[in-house]
Write an enzyme that holds these catalytic residues in place. Structure first.
Site, mmCIF file in Angstrom:
data_model
loop_
_atom_site.group_PDB
_atom_site.id
_atom_site.type_symbol
_atom_site.label_atom_id
_atom_site.label_comp_id
_atom_site.label_asym_id
_atom_site.label_seq_id
_atom_site.Cartn_x
_atom_site.Cartn_y
_atom_site.Cartn_z
ATOM 1 N N SER A 1 90.855 -31.316 50.540
ATOM 2 C CA SER A 1 92.034 -31.181 51.411
ATOM 3 C C SER A 1 92.699 -29.813 51.249
ATOM 4 C CB SER A 1 93.061 -32.277 51.080
ATOM 5 O OG SER A 1 92.502 -33.539 51.335
ATOM 6 N N ARG B 1 88.190 -30.993 65.548
ATOM 7 C CA ARG B 1 89.100 -32.156 65.527
ATOM 8 C C ARG B 1 89.387 -32.651 66.945
ATOM 9 N NH1 ARG B 1 93.237 -29.367 61.109
ATOM 10 N NH2 ARG B 1 92.029 -29.892 59.243
ATOM 11 N N GLU C 1 87.260 -33.528 58.315
ATOM 12 C CA GLU C 1 88.073 -32.729 59.249
ATOM 13 C C GLU C 1 89.562 -32.963 59.027
ATOM 14 O OE1 GLU C 1 86.983 -30.642 61.551
ATOM 15 O OE2 GLU C 1 84.890 -31.192 61.942
HETATM 16 P P1 TGC Z 1 98.631 -22.879 55.292
HETATM 17 O O1 TGC Z 1 99.323 -21.930 54.341
HETATM 18 O O2 TGC Z 1 99.445 -23.883 56.021
HETATM 19 O O3 TGC Z 1 97.798 -22.055 56.366
HETATM 20 C C1 TGC Z 1 96.972 -20.955 56.022
HETATM 21 C C2 TGC Z 1 96.792 -20.118 57.270
HETATM 22 O O4 TGC Z 1 96.076 -20.866 58.257
HETATM 23 C C3 TGC Z 1 96.870 -21.012 59.458
HETATM 24 N N1 TGC Z 1 96.621 -22.352 59.973
HETATM 25 C C4 TGC Z 1 95.818 -22.594 61.021
HETATM 26 N N2 TGC Z 1 95.166 -21.775 61.848
HETATM 27 C C5 TGC Z 1 94.422 -22.327 62.828
HETATM 28 N N3 TGC Z 1 94.310 -23.654 62.990
HETATM 29 C C6 TGC Z 1 94.954 -24.533 62.168
HETATM 30 N N4 TGC Z 1 94.797 -25.858 62.332
HETATM 31 C C7 TGC Z 1 95.755 -24.014 61.128
HETATM 32 N N5 TGC Z 1 96.507 -24.552 60.130
HETATM 33 C C8 TGC Z 1 97.026 -23.537 59.438
HETATM 34 C C9 TGC Z 1 98.281 -20.805 58.995
HETATM 35 O O5 TGC Z 1 99.104 -20.366 60.052
HETATM 36 C C10 TGC Z 1 98.112 -19.737 57.924
HETATM 37 O O6 TGC Z 1 97.893 -18.485 58.579
HETATM 38 P P2 TGC Z 1 98.445 -17.123 57.914
HETATM 39 O O7 TGC Z 1 98.097 -16.075 58.914
HETATM 40 O O8 TGC Z 1 99.927 -17.337 57.727
HETATM 41 O O9 TGC Z 1 97.716 -16.991 56.615
HETATM 42 O O10 TGC Z 1 97.457 -23.573 54.455
HETATM 43 P P3 TGC Z 1 97.516 -24.604 53.250
HETATM 44 O O11 TGC Z 1 96.678 -24.035 52.153
HETATM 45 O O12 TGC Z 1 98.929 -24.997 52.925
HETATM 46 O O13 TGC Z 1 96.737 -25.879 53.832
HETATM 47 C C11 TGC Z 1 97.207 -26.544 54.944
HETATM 48 C C12 TGC Z 1 96.322 -27.762 55.290
HETATM 49 C C13 TGC Z 1 96.370 -28.807 54.188
HETATM 50 C C14 TGC Z 1 96.900 -28.380 56.531
HETATM 51 C C15 TGC Z 1 94.882 -27.374 55.585
HETATM 52 O O14 TGC Z 1 94.336 -26.671 54.573
HETATM 53 C C16 TGC Z 1 93.980 -28.518 56.005
HETATM 54 O O15 TGC Z 1 93.871 -28.746 57.191
HETATM 55 N N6 TGC Z 1 93.300 -29.261 55.061
HETATM 56 C C17 TGC Z 1 92.271 -30.224 55.443
HETATM 57 C C18 TGC Z 1 90.910 -29.634 55.153
HETATM 58 C C19 TGC Z 1 89.896 -29.995 56.182
HETATM 59 O O16 TGC Z 1 90.181 -30.428 57.272
HETATM 60 N N7 TGC Z 1 88.643 -29.754 55.857
HETATM 61 C C20 TGC Z 1 87.584 -29.990 56.780
HETATM 62 C C21 TGC Z 1 86.273 -29.446 56.258
HETATM 63 S S1 TGC Z 1 85.032 -29.334 57.504
HETATM 64 C C22 TGC Z 1 84.605 -30.906 57.823
HETATM 65 O O17 TGC Z 1 85.153 -31.847 57.361
HETATM 66 C C23 TGC Z 1 83.489 -31.054 58.759
HETATM 67 S S2 TGC Z 1 83.062 -32.673 59.084
HETATM 68 C C24 TGC Z 1 81.843 -32.295 60.151
HETATM 69 C C25 TGC Z 1 81.477 -33.340 61.082
HETATM 70 O O18 TGC Z 1 82.108 -33.500 62.161
HETATM 71 O O19 TGC Z 1 80.458 -33.953 60.742
HETATM 72 P P1 FAD Z 2 90.608 -35.060 48.485
HETATM 73 O O1 FAD Z 2 91.139 -33.808 49.063
HETATM 74 O O2 FAD Z 2 90.288 -35.100 47.030
HETATM 75 O O3 FAD Z 2 91.613 -36.237 48.843
HETATM 76 C C1 FAD Z 2 91.637 -37.483 48.132
HETATM 77 C C2 FAD Z 2 92.845 -38.281 48.641
HETATM 78 O O4 FAD Z 2 94.048 -37.585 48.324
HETATM 79 C C3 FAD Z 2 92.819 -38.463 50.160
HETATM 80 O O5 FAD Z 2 93.285 -39.752 50.486
HETATM 81 C C4 FAD Z 2 93.828 -37.435 50.656
HETATM 82 O O6 FAD Z 2 94.455 -37.811 51.865
HETATM 83 C C5 FAD Z 2 94.822 -37.418 49.501
HETATM 84 N N1 FAD Z 2 95.565 -36.159 49.426
HETATM 85 C C6 FAD Z 2 95.080 -34.906 49.174
HETATM 86 N N2 FAD Z 2 96.057 -34.001 49.215
HETATM 87 C C7 FAD Z 2 97.198 -34.665 49.505
HETATM 88 C C8 FAD Z 2 98.552 -34.289 49.702
HETATM 89 N N3 FAD Z 2 98.941 -33.006 49.652
HETATM 90 N N4 FAD Z 2 99.476 -35.263 49.956
HETATM 91 C C9 FAD Z 2 99.085 -36.559 50.072
HETATM 92 N N5 FAD Z 2 97.812 -36.982 49.892
HETATM 93 C C10 FAD Z 2 96.895 -36.037 49.610
HETATM 94 N N6 FAD Z 2 83.207 -30.466 54.747
HETATM 95 C C11 FAD Z 2 82.715 -29.273 55.188
HETATM 96 O O7 FAD Z 2 83.179 -28.207 54.816
HETATM 97 N N7 FAD Z 2 81.661 -29.264 56.070
HETATM 98 C C12 FAD Z 2 81.078 -30.399 56.521
HETATM 99 O O8 FAD Z 2 80.136 -30.340 57.343
HETATM 100 C C13 FAD Z 2 81.565 -31.652 56.040
HETATM 101 N N8 FAD Z 2 80.955 -32.817 56.422
HETATM 102 C C14 FAD Z 2 81.340 -33.987 55.829
HETATM 103 C C15 FAD Z 2 80.591 -35.160 56.066
HETATM 104 C C16 FAD Z 2 80.949 -36.346 55.446
HETATM 105 C C17 FAD Z 2 80.115 -37.575 55.654
HETATM 106 C C18 FAD Z 2 82.089 -36.395 54.604
HETATM 107 C C19 FAD Z 2 82.518 -37.686 53.933
HETATM 108 C C20 FAD Z 2 82.829 -35.255 54.361
HETATM 109 C C21 FAD Z 2 82.454 -34.029 54.959
HETATM 110 N N9 FAD Z 2 83.133 -32.841 54.674
HETATM 111 C C22 FAD Z 2 82.660 -31.639 55.146
HETATM 112 C C23 FAD Z 2 84.207 -32.835 53.680
HETATM 113 C C24 FAD Z 2 85.535 -33.385 54.183
HETATM 114 O O9 FAD Z 2 86.170 -32.480 55.026
HETATM 115 C C25 FAD Z 2 86.401 -33.729 52.953
HETATM 116 O O10 FAD Z 2 85.822 -34.880 52.350
HETATM 117 C C26 FAD Z 2 87.834 -33.966 53.326
HETATM 118 O O11 FAD Z 2 88.460 -32.783 53.782
HETATM 119 C C27 FAD Z 2 88.646 -34.542 52.135
HETATM 120 O O12 FAD Z 2 88.410 -33.827 50.972
HETATM 121 P P2 FAD Z 2 88.033 -34.628 49.616
HETATM 122 O O13 FAD Z 2 86.907 -35.545 49.931
HETATM 123 O O14 FAD Z 2 87.830 -33.618 48.544
HETATM 124 O O15 FAD Z 2 89.291 -35.517 49.304
#
Ligand code: TGC
Ligand code: FAD
Length: 392
Positions: A145, A251, A371
């Site tokens: 996350s 997303r 995501e």
């Molecule tokens: P924060 O300090 O808030 O932001 C850092 C910089 O990023 C900008 N920003 C964004 N820009 C574009 N789109 C967004 N949605 C943005 N959100 C933030 C922000 O303005 C800032 O820019 P700058 O110029 O000021 O530096 O960042 P933070 O470290 O506090 O984190 C915020 C948080 C928790 C919301 C973010 O890190 C987050 O979204 N965490 C979730 C991680 C996540 O979604 N991981 C996904 C991995 S990929 C995946 O799961 C693929 S699954 C594939 C499939 O579909 O199979």
């Molecule tokens: P954690 O971040 O360890 O979270 C654990 C729990 O703590 C969650 O319930 C979360 O909501 C909670 N939590 C964390 N922070 C906070 C907070 N600040 N406040 C309250 N609650 C909090 N990633 C990629 O980069 N590329 C990919 O292609 C990709 N594909 C994926 C495919 C699958 C099948 C899966 C399961 C995951 C994939 N991911 C990918 C990773 C995915 O994006 C992460 O699993 C996801 O972002 C959550 O991270 P984590 O699993 O480390 O959980």
């Protein structure tokens, strides 16, 4: 598995809001899913294997780069068409939609938006045709996350970069030719690098034992002193906002995709409720079962309206990241709840692979996590409405 008799619910005549092109694109995807995905997907999910033979079909329906301009091999469609394609694919299986989401929004999008013209020409047409498959490395074992804390890093060695670190949970990793990898430079600034299979020190071990998204291939990315050519750095955007920008696009696709999974569960349960007789009546005649179906179609209709409006805003380049978060969170939650209720409506049959519901239900456990988790998206909405940041 039972034959695919899917009929899409459209309770509010939302087709009236779609153009002829939207409907053509959607119907082509729907037919392809019925023909080429439904008959095989349960078997591949049971085997925990991605069906590579569907890659050409995904390319043909425009699922790889739906909104990428045609000059780079994309389909040049608008955001609503993109959403409808994701909806139809996820109606078949969330894992197949994952493959398409990653290829389009997490690999082609950053190369198109943050890459230079040479990179666009080299990679995008091959990714659009499915000749090359891609993956996206953001998540690390200790940074999910909180991707800003990543430790994967690269050093400037003069004529190349030296990349070290590891990524985890990466969709498509085990078979991808190309990985868009996010890593920190010596100043701690995040950049995107294009890493290709075959580079020395780069390996992609597969992740086993998943009970969810079994028809999608997931793996790690391991970088052990990988020499990455300097021309593989994405030059036009850096910082955490670069990968997060890709996530906005993915997303958005998931918000539509989740509706597909929900529609399939609803449609299956509705049909079953008219056929299954207990106490001398179809179970659909019992008020408790009608309540479930009525609530499902209400939630699906609300989600359809939400995503359609979001699509209009995306087309006008006016959708905010927080609006996208709300739709992803709402629609996946809606789908997972519908899958649970629909499964119960099928009684014992609901737990078998004869029907798609249990597979959707298990898949959606990944979709609600990746995501950005359900909690993270709630906090993004909370931050947006209060102006107060719960992450800092
Ligand atoms: P924060 O300090 O808030 O932001 C850092 C910089 O990023 C900008 N920003 C964004 N820009 C574009 N789109 C967004 N949605 C943005 N959100 C933030 C922000 O303005 C800032 O820019 P700058 O110029 O000021 O530096 O960042 P933070 O470290 O506090 O984190 C915020 C948080 C928790 C919301 C973010 O890190 C987050 O979204 N965490 C979730 C991680 C996540 O979604 N991981 C996904 C991995 S990929 C995946 O799961 C693929 S699954 C594939 C499939 O579909 O199979
Ligand atoms: P954690 O971040 O360890 O979270 C654990 C729990 O703590 C969650 O319930 C979360 O909501 C909670 N939590 C964390 N922070 C906070 C907070 N600040 N406040 C309250 N609650 C909090 N990633 C990629 O980069 N590329 C990919 O292609 C990709 N594909 C994926 C495919 C699958 C099948 C899966 C399961 C995951 C994939 N991911 C990918 C990773 C995915 O994006 C992460 O699993 C996801 O972002 C959550 O991270 P984590 O699993 O480390 O959980």
């Amino acid at each position: 598995m039972k034959p695919d008799l899917f009929e899409a619910p459209d309770y509010y005549n939302l087709d009236d809001l779609l153009t002829d092109e939207h409907k053509l694109v959607r119907d082509a995807a729907r037919e392809w899913v019925k023909r080429d995905v439904s008959p095989i997907i349960e078997d591949y999910a049971q085997k925990a294997e991605f069906p590579t033979q569907i890659i050409n079909g995904l390319a043909n329906i425009g699922a790889f780069g739906p909104y990428i301009p045609e000059e780079y091999g994309g389909a040049g469609l608008d955001q609503i068409s993109y959403g409808l394609i994701m909806q139809e694919i996820e109606r078949g299986d969330s894992g197949v939609r994952s493959t398409a989401s990653v290829q389009s929004s997490l690999v082609m999008y950053p190369i198109w938006k943050y890459g230079n013209e040479d990179q666009r020409k080299k990679y995008l047409p091959k990714l659009a045709s499915g000749e090359w498959m891609g993956c996206f490395g953001l998540t690390e074992p200790d940074h999910g996350s909180n991707p800003g804390g990543m430790v994967t890093n690269f050093k400037d060695m003069g004529d190349h970069y030296l990349l070290n670190g590891a990524k985890m949970w990466i969709s498509n990793a085990p078979f991808a030719q190309v990985a868009v990898v996010w890593a920190k430079n010596e100043e701690g600034r995040i950049h995107g690098l294009i890493v290709e299979r075959g580079m020395e020190g780069f390996s992609t071990p597969e992740t086993h034992n998943k009970w969810s998204l079994r028809a999608s291939s997931t793996g790690e990315l391991i970088f052990d002193n990988v020499k990455v050519p300097k021309e593989n750095l994405l030059p036009n955007k850096s910082g955490l906002g670069a990968p997060l920008g890709c996530l906005d696009s993915a997303r958005f696709g998931i918000a539509w995709g989740a509706i597909g999974a929900a529609m399939d569960c609803y449609d299956t349960a509705l049909r079953y409720s008219k056929e299954r007789i207990q106490f001398g009546k179809p179970i659909g005649q019992f008020q408790l079962q009608q309540k479930k179906l009525a609530e499902m179609i209400t939630e699906i209709t609300k989600a359809q309206l939400l995503t359609w409006r979001l699509g209009v805003l995306r087309n006008e380049d006016r959708a905010t990241s927080a609006q996208i978060s709300m739709a992803k969170r709402n629609n996946v939650d809606m789908a997972i709840n519908i899958a649970r209720e629909a499964r119960q409506m099928l009684g014992g049959m609901g737990i078998t692979g004869e029907y798609s519901i249990m597979r959707h239900s298990m898949n959606l456990e990944s979709v609600i996590t990746y995501e950005g988790t359900h909690d993270i998206h709630l906090l993004i909405t909370g931050m947006d409405v209060t102006g107060l940041n719960a992450f800092k």
